[in-house]
Design a protein around this motif. Structure first.
Motif, mmCIF file in Angstrom:
data_model
loop_
_atom_site.group_PDB
_atom_site.id
_atom_site.type_symbol
_atom_site.label_atom_id
_atom_site.label_comp_id
_atom_site.label_asym_id
_atom_site.label_seq_id
_atom_site.Cartn_x
_atom_site.Cartn_y
_atom_site.Cartn_z
ATOM 1 N N ILE A 168 14.967 37.297 25.623
ATOM 2 C CA ILE A 168 16.110 38.091 25.155
ATOM 3 C C ILE A 168 15.895 38.537 23.712
ATOM 4 C CG2 ILE A 168 18.576 38.012 24.638
ATOM 5 C CD1 ILE A 168 18.887 36.082 27.009
ATOM 6 N N TYR A 169 15.390 37.612 22.891
ATOM 7 C CA TYR A 169 15.091 37.973 21.497
ATOM 8 C C TYR A 169 14.050 39.089 21.437
ATOM 9 C CZ TYR A 169 12.659 37.769 17.038
ATOM 10 O OH TYR A 169 12.032 38.113 15.856
ATOM 11 N N LEU A 170 12.995 38.974 22.238
ATOM 12 C CA LEU A 170 11.926 39.983 22.232
ATOM 13 C C LEU A 170 12.418 41.327 22.754
ATOM 14 C CD1 LEU A 170 8.917 37.818 23.458
ATOM 15 C CD2 LEU A 170 9.277 38.741 21.156
ATOM 16 N N PHE A 171 13.383 41.284 23.689
ATOM 17 C CA PHE A 171 13.910 42.556 24.196
ATOM 18 C C PHE A 171 14.625 43.318 23.079
ATOM 19 C CE2 PHE A 171 17.644 44.893 25.655
ATOM 20 C CZ PHE A 171 17.025 45.882 26.412
ATOM 21 N N PHE A 172 15.511 42.650 22.354
ATOM 22 C CA PHE A 172 16.238 43.346 21.289
ATOM 23 C C PHE A 172 15.307 43.716 20.135
ATOM 24 C CE2 PHE A 172 19.915 41.435 23.433
ATOM 25 C CZ PHE A 172 20.720 42.559 23.533
ATOM 26 N N ARG A 173 14.257 42.928 19.946
ATOM 27 C CA ARG A 173 13.242 43.314 18.946
ATOM 28 C C ARG A 173 12.552 44.604 19.379
ATOM 29 N NH1 ARG A 173 7.769 42.414 17.781
ATOM 30 N NH2 ARG A 173 7.327 41.981 15.581
ATOM 31 N N MET A 174 12.233 44.681 20.661
ATOM 32 C CA MET A 174 11.624 45.895 21.206
ATOM 33 C C MET A 174 12.585 47.083 21.112
ATOM 34 S SD MET A 174 11.981 47.938 24.134
ATOM 35 C CE MET A 174 12.862 46.807 25.175
ATOM 36 N N TYR A 175 13.890 46.822 21.374
ATOM 37 C CA TYR A 175 14.890 47.897 21.363
ATOM 38 C C TYR A 175 14.986 48.548 19.980
ATOM 39 C CZ TYR A 175 19.521 50.079 21.496
ATOM 40 O OH TYR A 175 20.564 50.967 21.404
ATOM 41 N N TRP A 176 14.854 47.742 18.910
ATOM 42 C CA TRP A 176 14.962 48.291 17.565
ATOM 43 C C TRP A 176 13.639 48.827 17.040
ATOM 44 C CZ3 TRP A 176 19.507 49.573 16.160
ATOM 45 C CH2 TRP A 176 20.631 48.830 16.579
ATOM 46 N N LEU A 217 15.295 42.166 32.319
ATOM 47 C CA LEU A 217 14.752 42.520 31.003
ATOM 48 C C LEU A 217 13.540 43.429 31.121
ATOM 49 C CD1 LEU A 217 15.087 39.078 29.157
ATOM 50 C CD2 LEU A 217 16.465 41.144 28.788
ATOM 51 N N MET A 218 12.685 43.175 32.108
ATOM 52 C CA MET A 218 11.516 44.044 32.300
ATOM 53 C C MET A 218 11.936 45.444 32.734
ATOM 54 S SD MET A 218 8.403 41.721 33.844
ATOM 55 C CE MET A 218 9.323 40.939 35.167
ATOM 56 N N LEU A 219 12.966 45.529 33.593
ATOM 57 C CA LEU A 219 13.462 46.843 34.015
ATOM 58 C C LEU A 219 14.069 47.597 32.839
ATOM 59 C CD1 LEU A 219 15.096 45.979 37.458
ATOM 60 C CD2 LEU A 219 13.036 47.333 37.080
ATOM 61 N N LEU A 220 14.855 46.892 32.010
ATOM 62 C CA LEU A 220 15.434 47.544 30.839
ATOM 63 C C LEU A 220 14.350 47.999 29.862
ATOM 64 C CD1 LEU A 220 18.621 45.464 29.874
ATOM 65 C CD2 LEU A 220 18.489 47.657 31.050
ATOM 66 N N ALA A 221 13.335 47.179 29.691
ATOM 67 C CA ALA A 221 12.235 47.565 28.792
ATOM 68 C C ALA A 221 11.508 48.794 29.326
ATOM 69 C CB ALA A 221 11.271 46.394 28.634
ATOM 70 N N SER A 222 11.274 48.817 30.634
ATOM 71 C CA SER A 222 10.631 49.986 31.246
ATOM 72 C C SER A 222 11.511 51.219 31.087
ATOM 73 C CB SER A 222 10.370 49.722 32.731
ATOM 74 O OG SER A 222 9.545 48.591 32.902
ATOM 75 N N TYR A 223 12.816 51.026 31.250
ATOM 76 C CA TYR A 223 13.766 52.134 31.092
ATOM 77 C C TYR A 223 13.739 52.662 29.656
ATOM 78 C CZ TYR A 223 18.369 54.378 30.636
ATOM 79 O OH TYR A 223 19.390 55.252 30.372
ATOM 80 N N GLU A 224 13.724 51.751 28.670
ATOM 81 C CA GLU A 224 13.669 52.173 27.270
ATOM 82 C C GLU A 224 12.373 52.926 26.978
ATOM 83 O OE1 GLU A 224 15.422 52.234 24.303
ATOM 84 O OE2 GLU A 224 17.061 52.036 25.727
ATOM 85 N N GLY A 225 11.292 52.450 27.569
ATOM 86 C CA GLY A 225 10.025 53.155 27.391
ATOM 87 C C GLY A 225 10.074 54.552 27.988
ATOM 88 N N THR A 226 10.695 54.668 29.149
ATOM 89 C CA THR A 226 10.832 55.976 29.794
ATOM 90 C C THR A 226 11.703 56.905 28.954
ATOM 91 O OG1 THR A 226 10.659 54.924 31.963
ATOM 92 C CG2 THR A 226 11.566 57.148 31.906
ATOM 93 N N ARG A 227 12.786 56.376 28.395
ATOM 94 C CA ARG A 227 13.657 57.176 27.533
ATOM 95 C C ARG A 227 12.895 57.699 26.316
ATOM 96 N NH1 ARG A 227 17.624 54.912 24.811
ATOM 97 N NH2 ARG A 227 18.807 56.859 24.680
#
Length: 686
Positions: A168-176, A217-227
């Motif tokens: 979860i921490y790494l996801f929000f780190r990736m998001y920012w 989390l992997m789906l959200l990360a993939s979605y953010e990458g696609t965005r």
């Protein structure tokens, strides 16, 4: 349309959500589709703000759906300690809701808002919070294993929880930050539980909450990458999505067609498709309901105060049996006739008063008294008793006797399940095994059994074969679910032949002990047919009035010496006789009966005055609003005592917050309703 029916059947057979949850999911998807279409065709601005409001609304609806499911699961599952690891518990069902319910709905929201960033962080936080709710249920497991001193398992659970927190921490780190390193670290952390599970040999179901959040989390990360990539492409190509809105409207229109809660493609497929037979049932089977099974459990254990916790299965139409936890025991009761099958004590038992210990000679009488108390007959003429002693317990073993007094166990029929009662030396019950229905408990069965002269039937059978009768043992008797097998009495003879009798005392199956050297008939097909027809005339005299036809299979090595005779009665039913000969032309296998010619036959909808939807409405009238968790309907073939078949709508109702299933048969021609478990008084014949 039949393909749609098969998809619906597969999903509802193995997994099921409440009617309320399905409606709320459909409402959420419909709301998002309407807002999107409104933006595309009417109001061209404020899409981000309006969809954000819709996003809040759908999450409120899905939170309500989650609460409904949680309440239902908490009502029917034993949510205590290590029971949370059980594959059948509420945790797995809630994970299923999150995976195929919540995740699908919010996934559609993210697709419809892929170019918008308003409140994105808030929605991510809320959705991740929903996904980790089941993980909180792992903490009681952690406390339990720590108190039990299971150090290794405690460390494993702590490691898995730590991985989730890190992910979860790494996801929000990736998001920012949105750099390659952030994506790599997140995916590495998310995949690590799978690797650990494989190394430690755990199945996926054991820690499903971990998988759910990591997948999300992997789906959200993939979605953010696609965005991010889509944003770069739009900027470089100078694309204007506003000019393609009408093309983009295809997706929300498709959502309305597929998922609106009022009438969608699945309803159309069900209404316009043909009806396929999915179940067969003998209407005279004496089924046991949950209330009766609980009574048996209390009588068995002598426990009248503790709450009974039944195991729950959504996959079963009928209850295939009842597994009941009461106090320190698991009790298993048969689904037909309420016969007690097994009793297992949970955990260790400490003998408190060592001065009042049970003596070996007392264990036999204690066992006989206990059997009579729980409704199981003990006949000393048919059963022999052996008692073995261990440090803290006695084990009373029961052995069947042949009619000449010899024991079954001495005749090397070792595949017959044993039956035994175990007692602690202070007189507490340690366990019970009613192997292969060793002890019968049904008044229905006893009436049939008392009316049959088994010895005479067997003697006449061997007389027709030109052989001498043998001592025998009745090893099993009782009712089944299925037409063609409503009641069977199984007999083993001392020469190891097997005979099955029906309720009228007719031999419906015969099988000799297998001998591979003699199992293939050596003569020609025609020579064997002459022998088979001779047997047919001798052992099936009562069916001689029917003009049987030989059903010819491919005459090859596998079918040599095997003959099937068929007499069609009507488009549904046929009589059949199977005969198999060994190398000497001797009968080694025989079966006869009445069966459905084609149980997978498709039926035209217009054949029945009462449609599928009408049958559901007829049954639903017996319930108050929100009293039904969900229901399942299928076309079934039912039979009576004479094995006459007819079509019926079979409806399985899953009551809200309850374990039992209610099963109804609705006549598709008259609308008459029969309830087979006795839960709804006054239904039969209305």
């Amino acid at each position: 349309m039949n393909i749609i029916q098969k998809i619906i059947w597969h999903v509802t057979k193995h997994r099921i959500l409440s009617q309320t949850t399905i409606f709320l999911m459909g409402t959420s998807i419909l709301l998002m589709a309407i807002v999107s279409l409104y933006y595309i065709f009417i109001k061209k601005k404020d899409y981000g703000r309006n969809m954000a409001l819709a996003g809040v609304a759908i999450r409120i609806l899905m939170l309500i759906a989650f609460t409904v499911e949680l309440y239902h699961q908490m009502s029917i599952y034993p949510l205590k300690g290590a029971d949370l690891l059980s594959k059948e518990d509420a945790l797995e069902h809630l994970n299923y809701l999150l995976l195929l319910g919540y995740m699908v709905v919010v996934g559609i929201y993210y697709i419809l808002t892929i170019e918008k960033s308003k409140y994105r962080g808030f929605f991510y936080t809320f959705d991740i919070g929903m996904m980790i709710i089941p993980i909180f249920n792992i903490f009681p497991i952690l406390i339990h294993v720590i108190l039990e001193g299971q150090i290794q398992q405690s460390i494993e659970i702590i490691v898995y929880i730590s991985i989730v927190v890190l992910s979860i921490y790494l996801f929000f780190r990736m998001y920012w930050k949105k750099n390659i390193l952030s994506y790599i670290l997140l995916f590495a952390a998310a995949i690590s539980p799978i690797i650990l599970f494989n190394i430690l040999g755990y199945s996926e179901a054991e820690y499903n909450p971990i998988f759910i959040i990591e997948i999300f989390l992997m789906l959200l990360a993939s979605y953010e990458g696609t965005r991010s990539m889509l944003s770069v492409i739009i900027e470089k190509k100078n694309l204007n999505l506003q000019s393609h809105l009408y093309v983009l409207s295809i997706f929300p229109v498709l959502l309305i067609f597929l998922a609106n809660p009022f009438y969608n493609i699945w309803d159309i497929g069900t209404d316009l498709g043909k009806y396929e037979v999915r179940e067969t049932f003998y209407i005279g089977t004496p089924l046991t309901n949950l209330k009766r099974a609980e009574e048996v459990a209390r009588i068995t254990t002598g426990n009248t105060t503790d709450k009974i916790r039944p195991k729950y299965s959504i996959n079963e139409n009928f209850h295939n049996g009842y597994d009941l936890k009461i106090g320190d025991y698991w009790v298993q009761v048969a689904s037909t006739e309420g016969t007690l099958l097994t009793v297992n004590r949970i955990g260790c038992h400490k003998i408190k008063d060592k001065k009042m210990l049970l003596k070996k000679e007392d264990a036999q009488q204690l066992s006989i008294d206990w059997l009579n108390n729980v409704g199981l007959d003990f006949n000393p003429k048919e059963i022999d008793i052996e008692i073995s002693e261990e440090d803290s317990s006695f084990k009373v073993n029961f052995n069947k006797k042949f009619t000449d007094g010899s024991l079954l166990k001495d005749n090397t029929n070792d595949y017959i399940a044993d039956s035994s009662i175990s007692w602690y030396k202070d007189g507490a019950l340690a366990g019970f095994e009613n192997g292969y229905n060793f002890f019968a408990a049904s008044s229905n069965s006893k009436k049939i059994l008392d009316g049959l002269d088994i010895e005479k039937i067997i003697k006449n059978w061997y007389l027709d074969l030109g052989e001498t009768s043998q001592p025998y043992i009745i090893i099993h008797e009782g009712f089944g679910f299925f037409p063609g097998d409503p009641y069977r009495l199984e007999v083993i003879l001392k020469n190891k032949d097997h005979i099955l009798l029906d309720r009228n005392g007719e031999v419906v199956s015969f099988q000799r002990e297998r001998n591979d050297d003699e199992d293939i008939f050596n003569g020609s097909y025609e020579e064997g047919l002459i022998v088979a027809e001779k047997y047919l005339s001798e052992i099936c005299k009562e069916w001689s009035k029917y003009d049987f036809e030989i059903f010819k299979r491919g005459i090859d090595k596998g079918s040599k010496g095997y003959y099937e005779f068929i007499y069609p009665i009507d488009e549904l039913n046929s009589y059949y006789i199977n005969i198999a000969l060994n190398s000497h032309g001797k009968l080694i296998r025989f079966n006869k009966g009445k069966r459905v010619i084609n149980r997978e036959k498709y039926l035209v909808k217009d054949d029945f005055p009462i449609s599928r939807r009408q049958a559901l409405n007829l049954v639903s009238k017996y319930y108050k609003p929100f009293e039904i968790y969900n229901k399942r309907i299928m076309m079934a073939l039912t039979s009576d005592n004479d094995e006459n078949y007819k079509y019926n709508w079979m409806i399985v109702v899953f009551p809200f917050g309850k374990v039992e299933h209610h099963v109804y048969f609705v006549d598709p021609y008259t609308g008459d309703i029969k309830e087979v478990y006795g839960y709804k008084d006054g239904v039969i014949g209305e």
